[in-house]
Design an enzyme around this catalytic site. Sequence first.
Site, PDB file in Angstrom:
ATOM      1  N   GLY A  71       0.809  -1.218   0.000  1.00 55.35           N
ATOM      2  CA  GLY A  71       0.000   0.000   0.000  1.00 55.35           C
ATOM      3  C   GLY A  71       0.842   1.268   0.000  1.00 55.35           C
ATOM      4  O   GLY A  71       0.551   2.225  -0.727  1.00 55.35           O
ATOM      5  N   THR A  72       1.881   1.294   0.792  1.00 52.08           N
ATOM      6  CA  THR A  72       2.705   2.500   0.888  1.00 52.08           C
ATOM      7  C   THR A  72       3.329   2.835  -0.463  1.00 52.08           C
ATOM      8  O   THR A  72       3.282   3.981  -0.915  1.00 52.08           O
ATOM      9  CB  THR A  72       3.811   2.289   1.951  1.00 52.08           C
ATOM     10  OG1 THR A  72       3.174   1.995   3.198  1.00 52.08           O
ATOM     11  CG2 THR A  72       4.674   3.526   2.096  1.00 52.08           C
ATOM     12  N   ASN A 147      -8.818   3.430   7.623  1.00 54.24           N
ATOM     13  CA  ASN A 147      -8.249   2.267   8.317  1.00 54.24           C
ATOM     14  C   ASN A 147      -8.570   2.245   9.803  1.00 54.24           C
ATOM     15  O   ASN A 147      -8.566   1.187  10.423  1.00 54.24           O
ATOM     16  CB  ASN A 147      -6.734   2.222   8.113  1.00 54.24           C
ATOM     17  CG  ASN A 147      -6.068   3.569   8.259  1.00 54.24           C
ATOM     18  OD1 ASN A 147      -6.396   4.512   7.526  1.00 54.24           O
ATOM     19  ND2 ASN A 147      -5.158   3.685   9.196  1.00 54.24           N
ATOM     20  N   GLN A 175      -7.949  -0.446   2.555  1.00 57.30           N
ATOM     21  CA  GLN A 175      -8.857  -1.010   3.560  1.00 57.30           C
ATOM     22  C   GLN A 175     -10.226  -1.356   2.985  1.00 57.30           C
ATOM     23  O   GLN A 175     -11.101  -1.811   3.717  1.00 57.30           O
ATOM     24  CB  GLN A 175      -9.023  -0.043   4.743  1.00 57.30           C
ATOM     25  CG  GLN A 175      -7.752   0.138   5.556  1.00 57.30           C
ATOM     26  CD  GLN A 175      -7.339  -1.108   6.335  1.00 57.30           C
ATOM     27  OE1 GLN A 175      -8.101  -2.073   6.471  1.00 57.30           O
ATOM     28  NE2 GLN A 175      -6.116  -1.102   6.840  1.00 57.30           N
ATOM     29  N   ALA A 196      -1.982  -6.646  -0.622  1.00 55.36           N
ATOM     30  CA  ALA A 196      -2.427  -8.041  -0.452  1.00 55.36           C
ATOM     31  C   ALA A 196      -2.657  -8.408   1.009  1.00 55.36           C
ATOM     32  O   ALA A 196      -3.590  -9.143   1.341  1.00 55.36           O
ATOM     33  CB  ALA A 196      -1.387  -8.989  -1.066  1.00 55.36           C
ATOM     34  N   HIS A 197      -1.814  -7.876   1.902  1.00 57.34           N
ATOM     35  CA  HIS A 197      -1.871  -8.368   3.287  1.00 57.34           C
ATOM     36  C   HIS A 197      -3.077  -7.875   4.078  1.00 57.34           C
ATOM     37  O   HIS A 197      -3.303  -8.330   5.197  1.00 57.34           O
ATOM     38  CB  HIS A 197      -0.567  -8.049   4.041  1.00 57.34           C
ATOM     39  CG  HIS A 197      -0.367  -6.621   4.434  1.00 57.34           C
ATOM     40  ND1 HIS A 197      -0.399  -6.214   5.741  1.00 57.34           N
ATOM     41  CD2 HIS A 197      -0.123  -5.522   3.711  1.00 57.34           C
ATOM     42  CE1 HIS A 197      -0.158  -4.906   5.793  1.00 57.34           C
ATOM     43  NE2 HIS A 197       0.014  -4.466   4.574  1.00 57.34           N
ATOM     44  N   THR A 233      12.705  -6.834 -10.338  1.00 53.87           N
ATOM     45  CA  THR A 233      12.203  -8.192 -10.557  1.00 53.87           C
ATOM     46  C   THR A 233      10.920  -8.396  -9.764  1.00 53.87           C
ATOM     47  O   THR A 233      10.846  -8.058  -8.585  1.00 53.87           O
ATOM     48  CB  THR A 233      13.271  -9.217 -10.104  1.00 53.87           C
ATOM     49  OG1 THR A 233      14.430  -8.998 -10.895  1.00 53.87           O
ATOM     50  CG2 THR A 233      12.793 -10.649 -10.278  1.00 53.87           C
ATOM     51  N   CYS A 322       2.606   5.338  18.908  1.00 58.25           N
ATOM     52  CA  CYS A 322       3.577   5.661  19.947  1.00 58.25           C
ATOM     53  C   CYS A 322       4.808   6.273  19.282  1.00 58.25           C
ATOM     54  O   CYS A 322       5.465   5.625  18.498  1.00 58.25           O
ATOM     55  CB  CYS A 322       3.972   4.376  20.671  1.00 58.25           C
ATOM     56  SG  CYS A 322       4.892   4.695  22.154  1.00 58.25           S
TER      57      CYS A 322
END
Length: 385
Positions: A71-72, A147, A175, A196-197, A233, A322
């Site tokens: 995403g980043t 998110n 999200q 994907a995650h 790659t 934090c």
Amino acid sequence: MRRIYFDNNATTPLLPKVFEAMQPYLLGSFGNASSIHQQGQQARAAVEGARERVAEMLGARPSEIVFTSGGTEGDNLALFGLVEAGDHVISSTIEHHAVLNSCKRLEELGVAVSYVSSGADGVIQPESVRAALRPETKLISVMMANNETGARQKVQEIGAIARVADVYFHTDAVQAAGKLAIDVEQIGCDLLTIAAHKMHGPQGVGALFVRRATLLRATQLGGRHERGRRAGTENLAGIVGLGKAAELATEWLAEGGDRRMGTLRDRLEQGILGAVAGAHVNSAGAERVPNTSNIIFDGIEGEGFVIAMDLKGISVSTGAACSSGAIEPSHVLTAMGLGGEAARGSIRFSLGKQNTEEEVEYVLAQVPQVVEKLRELSPVWAGKR
Ligand SMILES: Cc1ncc(COP(=O)(O)O)c(C=O)c1O
């Protein structure tokens, strides 16, 4: 100890079918998709198959999908690939830091950025986006779903505004993907980011939809991979995993999985509100993705709640980040107008496909005790009574 994972907006577990699909590409079929020999051809076929699955999930053409590291990178590529000094960008105060910090860097590079504020419900009003337009506006970047709160943004209306103004529209759908049906034609976006995650695929891989004829400059330079839009790659097994996750998400949505998940989330939310006094849902009035519930518990510190729940085997999260030892309240909740105390007392519960009704009941049995214990220790809560 049993573990219950209710932090699926942070990351999701791989579905076993995704793992099975990836496995051959980590072992035997490990070729480089740019090689012309047989292993290379197998890898190329696998990458292109995954590209088709991702395109299907988004209602796009395969040639419009650029694989990224997540995403980043997708957000960075969309912004830095399009915008130049002298341009104007419209974004929002509730974006993920992948967009917000990219916008800050763009400002340092001579780009003007307007940050549109959300209402108290965490929703950006399309009219505010329209009002921020300037003759030199090049790009609008507003997320599809937040998110932290799960609030869905009015991307279709914003897309229509962008079209009329002849301005590019990027939406961070990290999200939303896998939780909502996505159709890039309906949204009218030119760029759309997924990872994907967040949809039961592997970490470190994602995709950026880039509408045909969009003049996107590569930001990562090297070979001619991804039609010159992203050098390096290809992450073969990761891309295969993303493709499988996209296929499974499409099936799950078609079978009404999102409605079932919404029912489970509502059971959790209503159960908590019914059992705990002084609990309020953030973005309660907004349309939300079906898996997210962000709840303020008056008189508690979110960090303490997360740790206490962790000790009971339950993973949840706080919106607070934090930094340098100090607990900063969430920029999203603050932008929605919450005070520091309410923002610090907010907890995000986010469900995944693996979660069950029984887990929801178990969590519901724990939450009131944890809140009561923390309130007993809280000077803020004691002061209130
Ligand atoms: C809305 C949103 N955008 C972007 C990202 C960044 O994605 P990644 O972790 O894949 O780089 C996240 C991750 O939390 C997110 O929630």
